[in-house]
Enzyme design. Structure first.
Site, PDB file in Angstrom:
ATOM      1  N   HIS A 307       0.856  -1.187   0.000  1.00 23.25           N
ATOM      2  CA  HIS A 307       0.000   0.000   0.000  1.00 23.25           C
ATOM      3  C   HIS A 307       0.885   1.227   0.000  1.00 23.25           C
ATOM      4  O   HIS A 307       1.934   1.253   0.614  1.00 23.25           O
ATOM      5  CB  HIS A 307      -0.899   0.017   1.251  1.00 23.25           C
ATOM      6  CG  HIS A 307      -2.070   0.939   1.119  1.00 23.25           C
ATOM      7  ND1 HIS A 307      -1.965   2.277   1.355  1.00 23.25           N
ATOM      8  CD2 HIS A 307      -3.348   0.707   0.736  1.00 23.25           C
ATOM      9  CE1 HIS A 307      -3.147   2.838   1.140  1.00 23.25           C
ATOM     10  NE2 HIS A 307      -4.005   1.918   0.770  1.00 23.25           N
ATOM     11  N   ASP A 364      -8.033  -5.025  -0.247  1.00 22.18           N
ATOM     12  CA  ASP A 364      -8.512  -5.885  -1.347  1.00 22.18           C
ATOM     13  C   ASP A 364      -8.195  -7.352  -1.155  1.00 22.18           C
ATOM     14  O   ASP A 364      -8.661  -8.193  -1.923  1.00 22.18           O
ATOM     15  CB  ASP A 364      -7.892  -5.400  -2.664  1.00 22.18           C
ATOM     16  CG  ASP A 364      -8.417  -4.023  -3.038  1.00 22.18           C
ATOM     17  OD1 ASP A 364      -7.606  -3.129  -3.288  1.00 22.18           O
ATOM     18  OD2 ASP A 364      -9.645  -3.856  -3.017  1.00 22.18           O
TER      19      ASP A 364
HETATM   20  C1  SDX Z   1      -6.113   0.271  -3.040  1.00 30.06           C
HETATM   21  O1  SDX Z   1      -4.095   4.695  -2.012  1.00 30.06           O
HETATM   22  C2  SDX Z   1      -5.139   4.151  -1.438  1.00 30.06           C
HETATM   23  O2  SDX Z   1      -5.598   4.524  -0.387  1.00 30.06           O
HETATM   24  C3  SDX Z   1      -5.758   2.958  -2.244  1.00 30.06           C
HETATM   25  C4  SDX Z   1      -6.831   2.142  -1.500  1.00 30.06           C
HETATM   26  C5  SDX Z   1      -8.102   2.951  -1.260  1.00 30.06           C
HETATM   27  O3  SDX Z   1      -8.843   2.601  -0.312  1.00 30.06           O
HETATM   28  O4  SDX Z   1      -8.416   3.844  -2.122  1.00 30.06           O
HETATM   29  O5  SDX Z   1      -6.308   1.674  -0.257  1.00 30.06           O
HETATM   30  C6  SDX Z   1      -7.275   0.930  -2.348  1.00 30.06           C
HETATM   31  O6  SDX Z   1      -5.811   0.611  -4.155  1.00 30.06           O
HETATM   32  C7  SDX Z   1      -5.299  -0.751  -2.277  1.00 30.06           C
HETATM   33  C8  SDX Z   1      -4.069  -1.276  -3.098  1.00 30.06           C
HETATM   34  C9  SDX Z   1      -4.582  -2.356  -4.056  1.00 30.06           C
HETATM   35  N1  SDX Z   1      -3.513  -2.720  -5.021  1.00 30.06           N
HETATM   36  C10 SDX Z   1      -2.901  -3.926  -4.950  1.00 30.06           C
HETATM   37  O7  SDX Z   1      -3.102  -4.759  -4.073  1.00 30.06           O
HETATM   38  C11 SDX Z   1      -1.923  -4.182  -6.095  1.00 30.06           C
HETATM   39  C12 SDX Z   1      -0.629  -4.786  -5.547  1.00 30.06           C
HETATM   40  N2  SDX Z   1       0.126  -3.775  -4.767  1.00 30.06           N
HETATM   41  C13 SDX Z   1       0.895  -2.870  -5.485  1.00 30.06           C
HETATM   42  O8  SDX Z   1       1.091  -2.900  -6.814  1.00 30.06           O
HETATM   43  C14 SDX Z   1       1.564  -1.761  -4.676  1.00 30.06           C
HETATM   44  O9  SDX Z   1       1.846  -2.235  -3.416  1.00 30.06           O
HETATM   45  C15 SDX Z   1       0.762  -0.484  -4.602  1.00 30.06           C
HETATM   46  C16 SDX Z   1       0.390  -0.007  -5.973  1.00 30.06           C
HETATM   47  C17 SDX Z   1      -0.472  -0.723  -3.798  1.00 30.06           C
HETATM   48  C18 SDX Z   1       1.611   0.575  -3.917  1.00 30.06           C
HETATM   49  O10 SDX Z   1       2.706   0.785  -4.732  1.00 30.06           O
HETATM   50  P1  SDX Z   1       3.803   1.927  -4.385  1.00 30.06           P
HETATM   51  O11 SDX Z   1       3.438   2.645  -3.135  1.00 30.06           O
HETATM   52  O12 SDX Z   1       4.031   2.727  -5.614  1.00 30.06           O
HETATM   53  O13 SDX Z   1       5.075   1.089  -4.012  1.00 30.06           O
HETATM   54  P2  SDX Z   1       6.123   0.607  -5.039  1.00 30.06           P
HETATM   55  O14 SDX Z   1       5.455   0.087  -6.275  1.00 30.06           O
HETATM   56  O15 SDX Z   1       7.145   1.677  -5.188  1.00 30.06           O
HETATM   57  O16 SDX Z   1       6.729  -0.657  -4.256  1.00 30.06           O
HETATM   58  C19 SDX Z   1       7.782  -0.503  -3.306  1.00 30.06           C
HETATM   59  C20 SDX Z   1       8.550  -1.826  -3.382  1.00 30.06           C
HETATM   60  C21 SDX Z   1       9.006  -2.174  -4.811  1.00 30.06           C
HETATM   61  O17 SDX Z   1      10.140  -2.997  -4.700  1.00 30.06           O
HETATM   62  P3  SDX Z   1      11.622  -2.299  -4.858  1.00 30.06           P
HETATM   63  O18 SDX Z   1      11.619  -1.546  -6.170  1.00 30.06           O
HETATM   64  O19 SDX Z   1      11.780  -1.395  -3.635  1.00 30.06           O
HETATM   65  O20 SDX Z   1      12.575  -3.485  -4.849  1.00 30.06           O
HETATM   66  O21 SDX Z   1       7.681  -2.910  -2.990  1.00 30.06           O
HETATM   67  C22 SDX Z   1       7.508  -3.787  -4.090  1.00 30.06           C
HETATM   68  C23 SDX Z   1       7.868  -3.019  -5.330  1.00 30.06           C
HETATM   69  O22 SDX Z   1       8.298  -3.896  -6.381  1.00 30.06           O
HETATM   70  N3  SDX Z   1       6.069  -4.161  -4.085  1.00 30.06           N
HETATM   71  C24 SDX Z   1       5.595  -5.374  -4.336  1.00 30.06           C
HETATM   72  C25 SDX Z   1       4.207  -5.288  -4.153  1.00 30.06           C
HETATM   73  N4  SDX Z   1       3.878  -4.035  -3.826  1.00 30.06           N
HETATM   74  C26 SDX Z   1       5.038  -3.332  -3.792  1.00 30.06           C
HETATM   75  N5  SDX Z   1       6.208  -6.526  -4.686  1.00 30.06           N
HETATM   76  C27 SDX Z   1       5.406  -7.596  -4.860  1.00 30.06           C
HETATM   77  N6  SDX Z   1       4.054  -7.610  -4.696  1.00 30.06           N
HETATM   78  C28 SDX Z   1       3.437  -6.473  -4.347  1.00 30.06           C
HETATM   79  N7  SDX Z   1       2.105  -6.454  -4.193  1.00 30.06           N
END
Ligand code: SDX
Length: 428
Positions: A307, A364
């Protein structure tokens, strides 16, 4: 602490005021930066460190896993409130008295009819159309049937627009689902509560009496409350920026629905179920999917994990996880998908990759398991998210417009070609 932030660029120093919120959050007010520094701006991809506005609607503390709507904790509201009073709280700022709630519901029911010509638009969609695309289109189409754009300076006009969309969106949601299920469209009944009527419109069949299952009703009420607002997330920011051009409320909501559709945002609840199904089909090999999620060369992400703000447990996920167990137990459903989810969660919570990056289950991760137990098709999961988020989007849009916020128009740093001369095609 100093009331200002100091910035040094080359030989020049600048000071900017600090803004402190009611929960002691601090922001540097840089609205004069470009002017005083001869054009210097900030840049922050994904706005990870940038506040778009001040807001009095929802407070969340990602480090502590705290979420409150207008000061009330999400735990309290999910346990004790009904969705309609939470909608009223988010939009108008206070929990309604009994009379205010009765009037709010009556006014919503009074405006819940959708022009029958909207069915013609729905009929034009192929049966395979994703219901989020249908919902976004029909929500925008409502503008054509309710053309007067909202004069936000008129409380009455604003109130009428609010009760209209609070009444009509659940109808559009149920129509989208009934189209998938090949069922005739309906309106439920004004004798039912708001959430009960959503259930009746979604699930009732023309040839049998529909009875409300209180377990499903209470679970749906809780899910809608938990999804109702979440400060400046992607879809809410979309609703605010589209509304900042003074586009109407329905058009702004339609844009928010499209933003929510993305699998990184609200679309994740559908992606989680599809991922869990794939793992189950694959013999429940959670280790293989954990490895894929950690492999930088693999675009696969563990859906429902991580998140932007929560670097601790998403408080909503905690509540939904307990509710999922309860609903399946009460409904006598033994869903192996829940076991896959729990073992995946345990693995991730003990895996350094996830622990180091503070990746926890989000809202989710478990919600789809409850929707599935209710008999809601997986492609409708994000539509249910939108139905829950509606009052939050309305509240945020109203706050932005009443606050007379300027049109949203970010700047950029240009990295393209510098000036060059045009060459006739013969010379290229
Ligand atoms: C919602 O913002 C809100 O409030 C949203 C929400 C709401 O109520 O409106 O809460 C609803 O959208 C919840 C999130 C639902 N999405 C998912 O579950 C999709 C999977 N998660 C992600 O793709 C990710 O975690 C995000 C999009 C939710 C957040 O991404 P960020 O904050 O941009 O973080 P990032 O992509 O920069 O990740 C940081 C690190 C990275 O690794 P490094 O580059 O540091 O090595 O964490 C890793 C990412 O690759 N990472 C994941 C991951 N989420 C982040 N690796 C594997 N699986 C994951 N799910």
């Amino acid at each position: 602490m100093s009331e200002t932030a100091k910035l040094k660029i080359g030989d020049n120093s600048y000071e900017f005021p600090l803004i402190e919120g009611s929960e002691n959050e601090l922001a540097i007010d840089i609205k004069t930066l470009r002017g005083v520094s001869n054009g210097v701006i900030t840049i922050d991809p994904g706005y990870k460190n940038t506040g778009a506005c001040k807001s009095a609607i929802t407070f969340l503390n990602g480090e502590k896993g705290v979420l409150r709507y207008r000061g009330y904790s999400i735990e309290d509201l999910a346990e004790k409130a009904n969705f309609l009073e939470v909608a009223y709280l988010l939009i108008f700022g206070e929990l309604p008295t009994k009379d205010q709630l009765v009037k709010f519901h009556a006014d919503i029911k009074d405006k819940a009819i959708v022009d029958d010509d909207v069915r013609k638009i729905l009929d034009a969609f192929p049966k395979t159309a994703h219901p989020m695309g249908i919902l976004s289109s029909l929500t925008s189409a409502l503008t054509a049937f309710n053309p007067s754009s909202v004069n936000v300076d008129s409380d009455e006009e604003m109130y009428q627009a609010i009760v209209k969309i609070m009444g009509k969106l659940p109808v559009l949601v149920s129509w989208a689902m009934r189209k998938i299920n090949g069922l005739p469209l309906n309106y439920g009944s004004n004798s039912l509560g708001y959430v009960e009527n959503v259930m009746s419109m979604m699930f009732s069949k023309p040839n049998e009496e529909y009875t409300i299952n209180p377990i499903v009703r209470d679970a749906l009420n809780k899910l809608l409350i938990l999804h109702a607002d979440h400060e400046q997330n992607c879809s809410t920011s979309t609703v605010r920026i589209v509304g900042s051009s003074h586009a109407g409320l329905f058009a702004s909501l339609s844009a928010g629905i499209s933003a929510l559709w993305g699998p990184l945002h609200g679309g994740a609840n559908q992606a989680v179920l599809e991922m869990l199904e794939a793992i189950k089909e694959d013999g429940g090999d959670t280790k293989k999917y954990m490895a894929k999620a950690k492999d930088k060369n693999d675009p696969f992400r563990l859906m429902g994990f991580g998140h932007r703000v929560y670097k601790n447990f998403d408080p909503r996920a905690k509540i939904i996880k307990v509710a999922a167990d309860q609903v399946l137990n009460d409904l006598g459903i033994d869903d192996p998908i829940l076991d896959v989810a729990k073992s995946l969660e345990q693995e991730a919570l003990n895996d350094p990759y996830f622990v180091d990056r503070k990746l926890y289950p989000n809202v989710d991760f478990y919600s789809g398991i409850i929707y599935r137990a209710m008999g809601i098709p997986v492609e409708m999961f994000t539509v249910m998210f939108a139905l829950g988020r509606l009052p939050g989007w309305i509240a945020q849009w109203r706050e932005m417009r009443l606050g007379k916020e300027p049109i949203g128009r970010p700047r950029q740093i240009y990295t393209g070609e510098t000036l060059r001369e045009f060459k006739a095609v013969q010379k290229r």
